[in-house]
Design a protein around this motif. Structure first.
Motif, PDB file in Angstrom:
ATOM      1  N   ILE A 129       0.847  -1.187   0.000  1.00 33.95           N
ATOM      2  CA  ILE A 129       0.000   0.000   0.000  1.00 33.95           C
ATOM      3  C   ILE A 129       0.884   1.238   0.000  1.00 33.95           C
ATOM      4  O   ILE A 129       1.762   1.388   0.841  1.00 33.95           O
ATOM      5  N   ALA A 130       0.628   2.142  -0.945  1.00 35.17           N
ATOM      6  CA  ALA A 130       1.388   3.385  -1.029  1.00 35.17           C
ATOM      7  C   ALA A 130       0.431   4.560  -0.872  1.00 35.17           C
ATOM      8  O   ALA A 130      -0.614   4.599  -1.496  1.00 35.17           O
ATOM      9  N   THR A 131       0.763   5.474  -0.008  1.00 37.49           N
ATOM     10  CA  THR A 131      -0.032   6.690   0.148  1.00 37.49           C
ATOM     11  C   THR A 131       0.910   7.880   0.171  1.00 37.49           C
ATOM     12  O   THR A 131       2.091   7.751   0.453  1.00 37.49           O
ATOM     13  N   ALA A 132       0.367   9.063  -0.133  1.00 32.24           N
ATOM     14  CA  ALA A 132       1.217  10.234  -0.265  1.00 32.24           C
ATOM     15  C   ALA A 132       0.996  11.282   0.820  1.00 32.24           C
ATOM     16  O   ALA A 132       1.874  12.070   1.086  1.00 32.24           O
ATOM     17  N   ASP A 133      -0.169  11.332   1.438  1.00 33.36           N
ATOM     18  CA  ASP A 133      -0.469  12.384   2.386  1.00 33.36           C
ATOM     19  C   ASP A 133      -1.597  11.954   3.311  1.00 33.36           C
ATOM     20  O   ASP A 133      -2.102  10.844   3.213  1.00 33.36           O
ATOM     21  N   LYS A 134      -1.986  12.855   4.200  1.00 27.65           N
ATOM     22  CA  LYS A 134      -3.018  12.528   5.193  1.00 27.65           C
ATOM     23  C   LYS A 134      -4.346  12.158   4.542  1.00 27.65           C
ATOM     24  O   LYS A 134      -4.982  11.183   4.940  1.00 27.65           O
ATOM     25  N   GLN A 135      -4.793  12.924   3.531  1.00 31.53           N
ATOM     26  CA  GLN A 135      -6.054  12.593   2.860  1.00 31.53           C
ATOM     27  C   GLN A 135      -5.956  11.218   2.203  1.00 31.53           C
ATOM     28  O   GLN A 135      -6.889  10.422   2.283  1.00 31.53           O
ATOM     29  N   SER A 136      -4.836  10.933   1.577  1.00 31.76           N
ATOM     30  CA  SER A 136      -4.638   9.632   0.947  1.00 31.76           C
ATOM     31  C   SER A 136      -4.698   8.516   1.980  1.00 31.76           C
ATOM     32  O   SER A 136      -5.304   7.463   1.740  1.00 31.76           O
ATOM     33  N   GLU A 137      -4.080   8.744   3.129  1.00 32.50           N
ATOM     34  CA  GLU A 137      -4.109   7.740   4.195  1.00 32.50           C
ATOM     35  C   GLU A 137      -5.530   7.507   4.686  1.00 32.50           C
ATOM     36  O   GLU A 137      -5.936   6.366   4.921  1.00 32.50           O
ATOM     37  N   GLU A 138      -6.295   8.569   4.849  1.00 29.18           N
ATOM     38  CA  GLU A 138      -7.691   8.439   5.290  1.00 29.18           C
ATOM     39  C   GLU A 138      -8.524   7.709   4.241  1.00 29.18           C
ATOM     40  O   GLU A 138      -9.373   6.879   4.579  1.00 29.18           O
TER      41      GLU A 138
END
Length: 173
Positions: A33-42
């Motif tokens: 799993i790859a995410t870039a920022d807080k919104q992406s993580e949420e």
């Protein structure tokens, strides 16, 4: 209250759908799993929570993560009763899920990759299914899923698959 009673009355069908759609047996969830920022993580958190609720048959959790205006989009052979789009939580729960659950059983479902950016999460994997009407099994095929999140809930579930293989199995060809 009527709406909740209606949802509970189809709970067994939906639980069957969830088991079939996500495939508790043979399901792997070790996708990187790859995410870039807080919104992406949420976004990833909401999408994964929704999938987990499906695999566990947790109807209350699943419904709580569905936006009232959710769209379940899957394209393909319109002669198959679960082909959408299905618009709105009520239509998804009362029409799509029972139609899918009665006609398709997932034999293998593996998630291989996942990432999120902003309010969109994407998942990719492989699956094998059985069209229960014809008792025909598909060959292994790839799938992709695009999930959009709004206000902490799933508003779009956009499913892509080898719809030709699924159609052939459904029609017994």
């Amino acid at each position: 209250m009527y709406y909740l009673k209606k949802i509970l009355s189809i709970k067994m069908i939906v639980v069957a759908f969830c088991v079939m759609a996500i495939g508790m047996a043979g399901c792997t969830t070790s996708a990187p799993i790859a995410t870039a920022d807080k919104q992406s993580e949420e976004t990833m958190k909401v999408a994964m929570s929704y999938m987990q609720a499906m695999t566990q048959g947790d109807m209350d959790k699943m419904v709580s993560l569905m936006h009232d205006d959710m769209v379940w989009q899957n394209e393909g052979d319109s002669r198959m009763p679960w082909i959408g789009p299905w618009k709105g939580k009520k239509q998804i729960l009362e029409k799509f899920m029972p139609a899918f659950g009665a006609n398709f059983k997932t034999i293998k479902w593996e998630s291989e990759d996942a990432f999120a950016k902003g309010n969109v999460a994407s998942f990719y994997g492989r699956m094998v299914g059985l069209a229960t009407q014809s008792n025909q099994q598909t060959k292994e095929f790839t799938w992709a899923l695009r999930v959009k999140v709004k206000d902490g809930k799933v508003i779009l579930w956009n499913w892509f698959e080898d719809s030709y293989a699924v159609s052939q199995a459904y029609h017994g060809k």
